[in-house]
Design a protein around this motif. Sequence first.
Motif, PDB file in Angstrom:
ATOM      1  N   LYS A   1      16.538  91.751  44.580  1.00  0.00           N
ATOM      2  CA  LYS A   1      16.852  90.431  45.113  1.00  0.00           C
ATOM      3  C   LYS A   1      16.372  90.339  46.559  1.00  0.00           C
ATOM      4  O   LYS A   1      15.972  91.329  47.161  1.00  0.00           O
ATOM      5  CB  LYS A   1      18.356  90.177  45.038  1.00  0.00           C
ATOM      6  CG  LYS A   1      18.947  90.318  43.633  1.00  0.00           C
ATOM      7  CD  LYS A   1      18.413  89.268  42.686  1.00  0.00           C
ATOM      8  CE  LYS A   1      19.064  89.382  41.312  1.00  0.00           C
ATOM      9  NZ  LYS A   1      18.529  88.369  40.353  1.00  0.00           N
ATOM     10  N   GLY A   2      16.443  89.149  47.111  1.00  0.00           N
ATOM     11  CA  GLY A   2      16.086  88.976  48.506  1.00  0.00           C
ATOM     12  C   GLY A   2      14.619  88.643  48.703  1.00  0.00           C
ATOM     13  O   GLY A   2      13.886  88.383  47.744  1.00  0.00           O
ATOM     14  N   PRO A   3      14.139  88.658  49.953  1.00  0.00           N
ATOM     15  CA  PRO A   3      12.752  88.292  50.263  1.00  0.00           C
ATOM     16  C   PRO A   3      11.750  89.183  49.530  1.00  0.00           C
ATOM     17  O   PRO A   3      12.007  90.369  49.299  1.00  0.00           O
ATOM     18  CB  PRO A   3      12.664  88.497  51.778  1.00  0.00           C
ATOM     19  CG  PRO A   3      14.075  88.423  52.256  1.00  0.00           C
ATOM     20  CD  PRO A   3      14.915  88.995  51.152  1.00  0.00           C
ATOM     21  N   VAL A   4      10.637  88.579  49.182  1.00  0.00           N
ATOM     22  CA  VAL A   4       9.601  89.299  48.441  1.00  0.00           C
ATOM     23  C   VAL A   4       8.282  89.220  49.196  1.00  0.00           C
ATOM     24  O   VAL A   4       7.866  88.143  49.635  1.00  0.00           O
ATOM     25  CB  VAL A   4       9.413  88.706  47.027  1.00  0.00           C
ATOM     26  CG1 VAL A   4       8.223  89.353  46.332  1.00  0.00           C
ATOM     27  CG2 VAL A   4      10.670  88.894  46.197  1.00  0.00           C
ATOM     28  N   THR A   5       7.636  90.364  49.345  1.00  0.00           N
ATOM     29  CA  THR A   5       6.280  90.425  49.875  1.00  0.00           C
ATOM     30  C   THR A   5       5.384  91.033  48.814  1.00  0.00           C
ATOM     31  O   THR A   5       5.626  92.148  48.346  1.00  0.00           O
ATOM     32  CB  THR A   5       6.206  91.263  51.165  1.00  0.00           C
ATOM     33  OG1 THR A   5       7.010  90.647  52.175  1.00  0.00           O
ATOM     34  CG2 THR A   5       4.773  91.354  51.664  1.00  0.00           C
ATOM     35  N   ILE A   6       4.365  90.306  48.424  1.00  0.00           N
ATOM     36  CA  ILE A   6       3.419  90.799  47.425  1.00  0.00           C
ATOM     37  C   ILE A   6       2.218  91.403  48.141  1.00  0.00           C
ATOM     38  O   ILE A   6       1.547  90.730  48.925  1.00  0.00           O
ATOM     39  CB  ILE A   6       2.946  89.663  46.499  1.00  0.00           C
ATOM     40  CG1 ILE A   6       4.136  89.006  45.797  1.00  0.00           C
ATOM     41  CG2 ILE A   6       1.944  90.191  45.476  1.00  0.00           C
ATOM     42  CD1 ILE A   6       3.745  87.770  44.988  1.00  0.00           C
ATOM     43  N   ASP A   7       1.956  92.679  47.894  1.00  0.00           N
ATOM     44  CA  ASP A   7       0.759  93.350  48.395  1.00  0.00           C
ATOM     45  C   ASP A   7      -0.167  93.579  47.203  1.00  0.00           C
ATOM     46  O   ASP A   7       0.129  94.410  46.334  1.00  0.00           O
ATOM     47  CB  ASP A   7       1.115  94.687  49.049  1.00  0.00           C
ATOM     48  CG  ASP A   7       1.896  94.498  50.342  1.00  0.00           C
ATOM     49  OD1 ASP A   7       1.545  93.589  51.106  1.00  0.00           O
ATOM     50  OD2 ASP A   7       2.860  95.251  50.568  1.00  0.00           O
ATOM     51  N   ALA A   8      -1.263  92.851  47.143  1.00  0.00           N
ATOM     52  CA  ALA A   8      -2.165  92.916  45.999  1.00  0.00           C
ATOM     53  C   ALA A   8      -3.565  93.320  46.426  1.00  0.00           C
ATOM     54  O   ALA A   8      -4.060  92.887  47.474  1.00  0.00           O
ATOM     55  CB  ALA A   8      -2.206  91.568  45.290  1.00  0.00           C
TER      56      ALA A   8
END
Length: 283
Positions: free
Chosen positions: A130-137
């Motif tokens: 849960k909580g903030p999400v940062t996507i590193d792709a």
Amino acid sequence: MMIISSSPRRLLIAVVSVVAALVPFSSAHAEMSAWAENEGGRMRLVALAPDAAGKIRAALQIEPKPGWITYWKEPGNSGIPPQITIAAESGVTLDAIAYPVPKHFFKGAIEDIAYDAPVTLPLSLTAAGKGPVTIDAAAFIGICKDICIPFQANLQLKLGPAIQSHPQEEAIFQAADARLPKPPSPDFDVTAHAMSPDRKTLSLDLVLPGGGQGEGKGAPDIIVTGPSGYAFTKQIGGKRDGATFKVDVAIGKLPKDYDVAGKRWSVLVIDGERAMETTLAFQ
């Protein structure tokens, strides 16, 4: 038949890949990453915040420059299929990539299954917590004109609250979904399929859109995808009779000791403005 590993252009890819530079890290504190650019075009990541189940609606937008192409999931006998990797430490996993209907391109002995205009690949992602999400792709595609240039970029995206409205992103997803092939329907389906004992031909029986209006139309475009890296498109003796179409698709050399029994292949059928994709299960 198309085997990805052999092609005159493939040799050019290998040469160019030696000097291909990694596009710098592109990030944005929004629902769209910054554009990563190279000689043949640009790409970026678009996403919305996770829903209550952690599912993230996302997409990779690719914009080739005029005269350039980028590739479908099985690109033909010369290209590089799109590859997307999500960093494990981001807590986000890639569940699936969807592909809009491609085009067929022929240039001498080279056959490409690709896109020659901006295309958006829908992505299904899942956030573990849960909580903030940062996507590193990390995205890796082929983009080609006279030669193919491997295009690799790191794309980062920090997602805002789910309660926010994002009409621009929603419009991007809706447009991408509209370009996806449809599932089988009563008026557009593969009704029977069979592999020949020598594994040289795949027989297909289809029902095509338009009913009796189909008489006199040309053959639909058929792309059969088998083992990873293999696509088959050569039709033999196709006959269209109203809504029905019977055809054999030539199957070339398969991997050594490959047994089709129990395998599931896919077939994409493009007939005019409509496209359908379905699974071929072999007993």
